[in-house]
Enzyme design. Structure first.
Site, PDB file in Angstrom:
ATOM      1  N   SER A  38       0.852  -1.193   0.000  1.00 53.35           N
ATOM      2  CA  SER A  38       0.000   0.000   0.000  1.00 53.35           C
ATOM      3  C   SER A  38       0.885   1.239   0.000  1.00 53.35           C
ATOM      4  CB  SER A  38      -0.896   0.003   1.238  1.00 53.35           C
ATOM      5  OG  SER A  38      -0.096   0.146   2.392  1.00 53.35           O
TER       6      SER A  38
ATOM      7  N   ASP B 110      -1.325  -1.718  -3.990  1.00 49.65           N
ATOM      8  CA  ASP B 110      -2.673  -1.685  -3.433  1.00 49.65           C
ATOM      9  C   ASP B 110      -3.105  -0.209  -3.310  1.00 49.65           C
ATOM     10  OD1 ASP B 110      -4.940  -2.739  -2.230  1.00 49.65           O
ATOM     11  OD2 ASP B 110      -4.048  -2.832  -0.225  1.00 49.65           O
ATOM     12  N   HIS B 111      -4.262   0.118  -3.834  1.00 52.82           N
ATOM     13  CA  HIS B 111      -4.807   1.483  -3.724  1.00 52.82           C
ATOM     14  C   HIS B 111      -3.885   2.589  -4.232  1.00 52.82           C
ATOM     15  CE1 HIS B 111      -8.519   0.417  -1.714  1.00 52.82           C
ATOM     16  NE2 HIS B 111      -7.827  -0.412  -0.971  1.00 52.82           N
TER      17      HIS B 111
ATOM     18  N   ASP C 136      -7.125   3.321  -7.802  1.00 51.26           N
ATOM     19  CA  ASP C 136      -8.371   3.472  -7.065  1.00 51.26           C
ATOM     20  C   ASP C 136      -8.924   4.878  -7.263  1.00 51.26           C
ATOM     21  OD1 ASP C 136     -10.466   3.599  -5.363  1.00 51.26           O
ATOM     22  OD2 ASP C 136      -9.349   3.111  -3.539  1.00 51.26           O
TER      23      ASP C 136
ATOM     24  N   HIS D  62     -12.785  -2.103   5.077  1.00 52.31           N
ATOM     25  CA  HIS D  62     -11.371  -2.083   5.465  1.00 52.31           C
ATOM     26  C   HIS D  62     -11.188  -2.063   6.992  1.00 52.31           C
ATOM     27  CE1 HIS D  62     -10.522  -0.290   1.280  1.00 52.31           C
ATOM     28  NE2 HIS D  62      -9.937  -1.472   1.321  1.00 52.31           N
ATOM     29  N   GLY D  63     -10.072  -2.618   7.444  1.00 49.27           N
ATOM     30  CA  GLY D  63      -9.691  -2.495   8.852  1.00 49.27           C
ATOM     31  C   GLY D  63     -10.181  -3.628   9.734  1.00 49.27           C
TER      32      GLY D  63
ATOM     33  N   HIS E  69     -11.886  -6.385  -1.614  1.00 46.63           N
ATOM     34  CA  HIS E  69     -11.014  -5.739  -0.632  1.00 46.63           C
ATOM     35  C   HIS E  69     -11.599  -5.944   0.763  1.00 46.63           C
ATOM     36  CE1 HIS E  69      -8.212  -3.047  -2.953  1.00 46.63           C
ATOM     37  NE2 HIS E  69      -8.853  -3.714  -3.889  1.00 46.63           N
TER      38      HIS E  69
ATOM     39  N   SER F 140     -10.566  -9.327   5.663  1.00 44.88           N
ATOM     40  CA  SER F 140     -10.062 -10.038   6.835  1.00 44.88           C
ATOM     41  C   SER F 140     -11.242 -10.541   7.654  1.00 44.88           C
ATOM     42  CB  SER F 140      -9.197  -9.100   7.694  1.00 44.88           C
ATOM     43  OG  SER F 140      -7.890  -9.030   7.163  1.00 44.88           O
TER      44      SER F 140
ATOM     45  N   ILE G 291      -6.305  -9.576   2.149  1.00 44.86           N
ATOM     46  CA  ILE G 291      -6.258  -9.826   3.590  1.00 44.86           C
ATOM     47  C   ILE G 291      -5.056  -9.096   4.174  1.00 44.86           C
ATOM     48  CG2 ILE G 291      -5.947 -11.617   5.351  1.00 44.86           C
ATOM     49  CD1 ILE G 291      -7.430 -13.519   3.306  1.00 44.86           C
TER      50      ILE G 291
END
Ligand SMILES: [Zn+2]
Length: 333
Positions: free
Chosen positions: A56, A94-95, A116, A190-191, A232, A235, A276
């Site tokens: 990222s 990523d992004h 993105d 996310h997160g 995306h 997790s 993930i």
């Protein structure tokens, strides 16, 4: 300027084609540290799985872009040293949020980039993605674009609200941008705090988040048969890791992820890349906290990073084998 092919990396095109046809998904694990990289490569080699190592913007700021690129080159050599003659390792941005960042990564050996522009108005998202695709395809680098907005916080990417991808836009978007895969929004986030307890239902003492919008996924699949779809924010935020963190001095409240059964279900569809990141952070932190609490005299980083690396590897193998189904899927072993 270096081309990823000279580093032994591959792009996503062939592996996605096989994953869509075979009903499984390729793991996309974020990495910032040597221990994460080692654990990812060990897990991929032991399970004979293709793997996407992704970086990222935050990881580039933390570890330095040049170092990460050499680590990916090292990952290929390491996989071979571990006995895998034909590893399939993708180095993915990523992004990416600007054309310049994507170009910079392509020029330094990335085999795949995400642009993105999902926060932009529709036409601007298309124009930006097309510009990146036009540049990337000259070097056979694959491009992931995004339609729809995911909620949550991940490094520097954050949004308060999610907006599901509109199936009626996907044909126009993929045709006009020429992107190789499409990240969609169907309820992942996310997160490590994907949902508030108020959004969840309590089932047998466990907070269960709202289900993914499989109806939207299926509509998108109908519009774009066989086209690679990316999830995306996927997790699962395992409760045993969260509990270990909290038991040994941490304080993680209401950490809630995506149930693994739903990811397993999605993997069987055109979803061929599942991102993930948080689960690796949780596995690492849980192992470090436990080790330091049980061995207060230890101060050599190797003493607590070794169990951290083991715990991440265990998690990566679990995802590959039990959730995504990409084990044994290398084209050549
Ligand atoms: Zn993401």
């Amino acid at each position: 300027m270096v081309n990823y092919k000279d580093l032994g990396l591959v792009n996503t095109r062939e592996m996605f084609k096989r994953a869509v046809a075979g009903g499984y998904a390729i793991p996309a694990f974020n990495f910032n540290t040597m221990e994460q990289m080692q654990a990812i490569v060990q897990a991929a080699v032991e399970t004979k799985s293709p793997v996407i190592m992704q970086v990222s913007k935050g990881a580039r700021n933390y570890a330095n872009a040049t170092i990460l690129r050499y680590m990916a080159e090292g990952a290929v050599a390491y996989a071979k040293e571990l006995g895998c003659e034909h590893p399939e390792i993708v180095l993915h941005l990523d992004h990416g949020d600007t054309f310049e960042l994507c170009k910079d990564c392509i020029d330094m050996g990335f085999s795949s980039v995400m642009i993105d522009g999902s926060h932009l108005p529709y036409e601007e998202n298309i124009a930006l993605a097309k510009k990146v695709v036009d540049y990337a395809h000259q070097f056979d680098v694959t491009v992931e674009a995004e339609l729809g907005v995911l909620a949550g916080v991940e490094d520097e990417v954050s949004a308060a609200e999610s907006h599901y991808t509109k199936p009626e836009e996907v044909i126009d978007f993929s045709t006009r941008t020429g992107c190789d895969s499409l990240a969609i929004s169907i309820g992942t986030s996310h997160g490590a705090h994907k949902f508030t307890p108020a959004q969840c239902t309590l089932v047998n003492g466990v907070l269960v988040p709202p289900p993914l919008a499989f109806d939207i996924l299926h509509e998108i699949e109908k519009k774009l048969p066989g086209f690679p779809i990316v999830l995306h924010g996927s997790s699962s935020v395992p409760m045993d890791e969260v509990n270990t963190i909290n038991q040994y001095g941490g304080h993680l409240e209401a950490a809630i992820g995506i149930p693994e059964e739903q990811l397993r279900e999605a993997s069987k569809s055109a979803v061929c890349k599942i991102n993930i990141d948080s689960d690796s952070r949780l596995a690492m932190t849980a192992a470090i906290r436990k080790h330091l609490a049980e061995h207060p005299g230890d101060f050599d980083p190797r003493q607590y990073l070794k169990p951290a690396r083991e715990n991440m590897k265990k998690m990566y193998i679990h995802k590959i084998v039990n959730v995504l189904g990409s084990d044994g899927k290398l084209a050549q072993c």
